[in-house]
Design an enzyme around this catalytic site. Structure first.
Site, PDB file in Angstrom:
ATOM      1  N   LYS A 143      -4.114  -0.524  -6.646  1.00 13.04           N
ATOM      2  CA  LYS A 143      -5.523   0.406  -5.770  1.00 13.04           C
ATOM      3  C   LYS A 143      -5.050   1.314  -6.263  1.00 13.04           C
ATOM      4  O   LYS A 143      -3.940   1.777  -5.605  1.00 13.04           O
ATOM      5  CB  LYS A 143      -5.075  -0.439  -3.890  1.00 13.04           C
ATOM      6  CG  LYS A 143      -5.679   0.129  -3.843  1.00 13.04           C
ATOM      7  CD  LYS A 143      -5.183   0.343  -2.052  1.00 13.04           C
ATOM      8  CE  LYS A 143      -6.630   0.613  -0.968  1.00 13.04           C
ATOM      9  NZ  LYS A 143      -5.807   0.325   0.068  1.00 13.04           N
ATOM     10  N   ASP A 146     -12.863   2.550   4.765  1.00  9.06           N
ATOM     11  CA  ASP A 146     -11.919   1.891   6.011  1.00  9.06           C
ATOM     12  C   ASP A 146     -12.337   1.603   6.652  1.00  9.06           C
ATOM     13  O   ASP A 146     -11.353   0.730   7.567  1.00  9.06           O
ATOM     14  CB  ASP A 146     -10.964   3.430   5.410  1.00  9.06           C
ATOM     15  CG  ASP A 146     -10.328   3.568   4.758  1.00  9.06           C
ATOM     16  OD1 ASP A 146     -10.058   2.683   3.829  1.00  9.06           O
ATOM     17  OD2 ASP A 146      -9.691   4.933   4.736  1.00  9.06           O
ATOM     18  N   ASP A 195      -6.216   5.156  -5.620  1.00 10.15           N
ATOM     19  CA  ASP A 195      -6.886   6.145  -4.326  1.00 10.15           C
ATOM     20  C   ASP A 195      -7.252   6.716  -4.765  1.00 10.15           C
ATOM     21  O   ASP A 195      -6.851   7.954  -5.329  1.00 10.15           O
ATOM     22  CB  ASP A 195      -6.093   5.088  -3.035  1.00 10.15           C
ATOM     23  CG  ASP A 195      -6.600   5.895  -2.108  1.00 10.15           C
ATOM     24  OD1 ASP A 195      -7.754   5.746  -1.736  1.00 10.15           O
ATOM     25  OD2 ASP A 195      -5.402   5.055  -0.592  1.00 10.15           O
ATOM     26  N   ASP A 255       0.978  -1.288  -0.244  1.00  6.17           N
ATOM     27  CA  ASP A 255       0.075  -0.144  -0.497  1.00  6.17           C
ATOM     28  C   ASP A 255       0.600   1.036   0.024  1.00  6.17           C
ATOM     29  O   ASP A 255       1.962   1.405  -0.474  1.00  6.17           O
ATOM     30  CB  ASP A 255      -0.829  -0.176   1.173  1.00  6.17           C
ATOM     31  CG  ASP A 255      -2.090   0.802   0.692  1.00  6.17           C
ATOM     32  OD1 ASP A 255      -2.747   2.091   0.965  1.00  6.17           O
ATOM     33  OD2 ASP A 255      -2.990   0.185   0.349  1.00  6.17           O
ATOM     34  N   ARG A 291      -6.281  16.315   3.714  1.00  7.63           N
ATOM     35  CA  ARG A 291      -5.453  14.798   4.193  1.00  7.63           C
ATOM     36  C   ARG A 291      -3.752  15.799   3.456  1.00  7.63           C
ATOM     37  O   ARG A 291      -2.825  14.822   2.315  1.00  7.63           O
ATOM     38  CB  ARG A 291      -5.003  13.865   3.507  1.00  7.63           C
ATOM     39  CG  ARG A 291      -5.132  12.623   4.417  1.00  7.63           C
ATOM     40  CD  ARG A 291      -4.922  10.739   3.362  1.00  7.63           C
ATOM     41  NE  ARG A 291      -4.349  10.662   3.857  1.00  7.63           N
ATOM     42  CZ  ARG A 291      -4.049   9.039   3.619  1.00  7.63           C
ATOM     43  NH1 ARG A 291      -3.249   9.046   2.643  1.00  7.63           N
ATOM     44  NH2 ARG A 291      -3.472   7.824   4.431  1.00  7.63           N
TER      45      ARG A 291
HETATM   46  C1  DGJ Z   1      -7.202   5.494   2.161  1.00  9.87           C
HETATM   47  C2  DGJ Z   1      -7.515   3.755   1.799  1.00  9.87           C
HETATM   48  O1  DGJ Z   1      -8.988   3.725   1.780  1.00  9.87           O
HETATM   49  C3  DGJ Z   1      -6.792   3.317   3.028  1.00  9.87           C
HETATM   50  O2  DGJ Z   1      -7.000   1.914   2.646  1.00  9.87           O
HETATM   51  C4  DGJ Z   1      -4.930   3.488   2.492  1.00  9.87           C
HETATM   52  O3  DGJ Z   1      -4.560   3.241   1.198  1.00  9.87           O
HETATM   53  C5  DGJ Z   1      -4.651   4.087   3.028  1.00  9.87           C
HETATM   54  N1  DGJ Z   1      -5.834   5.568   1.976  1.00  9.87           N
HETATM   55  C6  DGJ Z   1      -3.271   4.462   1.948  1.00  9.87           C
HETATM   56  O4  DGJ Z   1      -2.815   6.617   2.241  1.00  9.87           O
END
Ligand code: DGJ
Length: 752
Positions: A477, A549, A479, A367, A444
């Site tokens: 993934k 999350d 994001d 990740d 963030r």
């Molecule tokens: C938000 C995602 O929902 C998490 O699963 C993870 O990937 C974090 N970001 C990483 O910064």
């Protein structure tokens, strides 16, 4: 099937009918949408037409020739503002002369087959070309504007999709202030509007509102489809239950600001509209240009919420999700995030991966934290170069080593963002959305790249292509971790800033389209701080989305139940994580964490190295079990039974009950979970769903249950369980099943 009878149109799926007609004024009167009815001629629709005998009260006559006709109290396929209809409009256009009034009248209709692709947006598709298409063209009575209403019939899913396109055939630019995708008018004010609202870590809370007057809105202003208000909504009646009664489901194939409104008029008619959120939207359409509204999806069932959900699930699986991964079984993954957060390096990751291999993990995912100086969330987004301090052999080296352990390798990216502390921002500060002279609102610690710009789209495509072409990457993934503020693109002139939100979404789709075409073998998983962009637009490119999350099993049971109303579980990413849970600090049994996660696309997200042997053995057993039943769980039909929100008698309950049945109905998995121990009670039964009533099944689980019965008995009578939740031993230490205990049940047809 789509048929035209004179001025009447009837669209039919296997179990539903949708009808409208052209009135003598040229407006389209909506006549019916519901369970399938017999329509063989226009005479069959006569009963459905409005018969106004007089002009009520102080409503306005449409025009001099139609003095007994008002647009205020008629069901319409689409409505515009300014000629008598004072409800939510479908379209609002500011013409060159400043007028905001439009009046679109029927010009022609064409029926064809096949699903046309949109030019600017993703849409549903049909590999077999069996979808029928109706295009109704309307023209404004005064201005040279053409409005096309498109209808596509997906007969076996009981789904009809709709969209609209405005074409400017005049010589002047008009401003489009709103163009909805779907409008549906009902005769009566009797609907429950169900929305799925929440926020970060508590997505998809089902909320029912009875709308008997006024307007109720479900909308997103976050720039994404949003965890605050998912675009999937339902309309049902007071007596609708999971398995009986009228239920309409609506969704939008769109990932930006959306708008769904239910309005009951002064005359008791209910209108539903869905489309791009008109707030802050203002889109000039020049001479010869057009504007496409996103495709809206509508489904109906008289077999309750489950009936509607089944059609939606099938539609998403068959006509939204596409590409190499569409029908492939998804691997069991181990994600590094909750195990290590930013504190990653090759040694730690390989330890984790090795522990994963021991228990049967198939895909190891690194990740956040692998690039630039990314030691926390304040820096480096935008600089997609590997941190050699953490990964001395680079991405290739780590990918190779993970693959040598016998697993696939995957990676995390957040391509749409930039930190001010990055090389990218230093070089191109103007590539971030920001309002000149105004202090920026960080989310963030990061800013949003201006995806309305072609050069930014190109940068993302090229940078990501470099990362994704690393030998050995088979999963990504993607994001996106903040909501929008500071809507302003330095690339657009002041009068065009109302385009920014929509242009961003189109820019994003361009990047996703290009990258998924370049890397068709990669399994992409969408993510936006969990479920902040969980929608059908993303699913047209990425076959699964990280749902939340929040990995706490209790919350997840509710969140996954929420998603299940509109989305198949095969698109819902779900992980087993450590306890106390990192979001809620709650401790739930490891067994329950798995039992909940296995109904989605199951993975693990915890430090396996930190587990004791007993726990690791348990995980190994879970993964082996999942692999044996994964085809049923990932491809089967999902049914809700009792839910925490709606238990016995329709009131909030203590039990969640799910069943997933293979397409041939030969195998099924059931799930029961209790919220809290209820002393001195028994929750001792499980009701199966979706089985073949005539086939005999072996019903069993790992502990106590073992019986044989016909599908009808298991579904209509249910199974009185030997091991109920409360009142008996769950393990040697506890007299009662603990809070949050759960069980899985397996059903295997004897002839299968
Ligand atoms: C938000 C995602 O929902 C998490 O699963 C993870 O990937 C974090 N970001 C990483 O910064």
């Amino acid at each position: 099937m789509i048929r035209r009878f004179g001025q009447c149109f009837a669209l039919a799926t296997e179990r539903t009918t949708y009808c409208f007609r052209v009135m003598k004024t040229g407006h389209l009167e909506h006549l019916y949408y519901g369970r399938r009815i017999t329509v063989e001629s226009d005479a069959d629709m006569e009963a459905l037409t409005e018969k106004h005998a007089f002009m009520p009260g102080n409503t306005n006559a449409y025009d001099q020739e139609n003095i007994d006709f008002s647009l205020e109290d008629i069901r319409l396929e689409m409505s515009s503002y300014g000629k008598g209809d004072i409800r939510e409009p479908f379209i609002e256009v500011i013409h060159g002369d400043g007028s905001a009034t439009s009046d679109f009248l029927f010009e022609k209709a064409e029926i064809g087959t096949g699903k046309e692709a949109y030019r600017t947006l993703p849409g549903s598709y049909d590999e077999n070309n069996g979808t029928e298409h109706l295009c109704v063209t309307l023209r404004d009575r005064q201005y040279e504007l053409r409005l096309e209403l498109h209808y596509y019939v997906y007969a076996d899913c009981d789904v009809i999709t709709r969209s609209a396109r405005l074409v400017n055939e005049s010589r002047e630019t008009v401003r489009l202030e709103r163009l909805m995708s779907l409008q549906l008018d009902f005769d009566t004010p009797e609907y429950i509007f169900t929305t799925f609202t929440g926020a970060w870590a508590r997505e998809m809370r089902k909320t029912d509102t009875r709308v008997i007057s006024g307007r109720h809105v479900n909308a997103s202003y976050t720039g994404t489809s949003s965890s605050r208000a998912n675009p999937f909504v339902m309309l049902s009646k007071a007596d609708t239950s999971e398995d009986a009664g009228d239920c309409y489901g609506f969704n939008l194939i769109y990932s930006g600001n959306h708008y769904e409104a239910v309005e009951v008029s002064g005359y008791g008619k209910t209108r539903f509209v869905s489309g791009i959120n008109p707030q802050s939207f203002s889109y000039p359409v020049g001479p010869g240009e057009d504007f496409e509204a996103p495709e809206a999806v509508m489904g109906y069932s008289c077999a309750g919420y489950n009936g509607m959900s089944r059609g939606m699930h099938r539609f998403v699986r068959e006509h939204i999700v596409r590409g190499e991964w569409k029908d492939k079984l998804r691997p069991v993954l181990l994600n590094s995030w909750e195990a290590a957060y930013f504190d990653i390096n090759e040694r730690r990751l390989l330890q984790l991966a090795e522990a994963g291999r021991e228990v049967g993990i198939e895909l190891f995912v690194m990740d956040d934290g692998w690039f630039g100086n990314r030691d926390d969330d304040t820096r480096s987004l935008g600089d997609w170069e590997v941190n050699r301090g953490k990964l001395p052999d680079g991405l290739e080296g780590l990918a190779r080593k993970v693959r040598e352990l016998g697993m696939e390798f995957g990676i995390w990216v957040e391509p749409e963002m930039v930190n001010v502390k990055s090389r990218l921002y230093g070089t191109h500060p103007d590539w971030a959305l920001q309002i000149p002279g105004r202090p920026h609102s960080e989310g963030r610690n990061q800013r949003i790249l201006d995806l309305t710009r072609r050069e930014v789209q190109d940068y993302i495509i090229e940078e990501m292509s470099k990362v994704f072409s690393t030998e050995g990457i088979s999963y990504v993934k993607w994001d996106m971790n903040r909501t929008f503020t500071d809507y302003y693109s330095g690339a657009l002139p002041p009068e065009r800033q109302g385009e920014v939100a929509h242009r961003y979404v189109m820019g994003l789709y361009h990047c996703m389209r290009e990258l998924t075409l370049r890397f068709p073998h990669i399994l992409f998983e969408g993510c936006s701080a969990g479920g902040n962009r969980f929608d059908l637009g993303i699913l047209c490119y990425f076959p699964q989305i990280w749902a939340s999350d929040d990995t706490d099993a209790l919350c997840r049971a509710e969140i996954q139940t929420g998603y299940s109303y509109g989305y198949p579980m095969s698109v819902v990413g779900a992980h087993v994580s450590a306890c106390p849970n990192h979001q809620t600090l709650r401790t739930t049994p490891l067994e329950t964490r798995f039992n909940v996660a296995c109904f989605g696309v199951c993975g693990y997200e915890c430090d396996l190295c930190d587990m004791d042997e007993e726990e690791r053995d348990a995980v190994k057993e879970q993964i082996a079990l999942y692999k044996r039943w994964r085809d049923v769980l990932q491809r089967g039909d999902f049914y809700r039974g009792r839910t925490f929100a709606r238990g016995e008698g329709g009131v909030p309950g203590n039990i969640t009950e799910w069943t997933c049945v293979s397409a041939d109905r030969g195998r099924a998995v059931g799930f029961l979970m209790q919220k809290l121990v209820q002393p001195n009670t028994q929750s001792g039964y499980y009701m199966a769903k979706g089985l073949d009533p005539a086939r005999r099944y072996h019903f069993y689980n790992r502990r106590t249950e073992d019986c044989r019965a016909c599908g009808d008995t298991l579904m209509y009578g249910g199974v009185r369980l030997k091991q109920a939740f409360a009142g008996e031993g769950y393990n040697a230490q506890a007299r009662y099943s603990p809070d949050f205990a759960s069980r899985l049940y397996f059903m295997q047809a004897e002839d299968a």
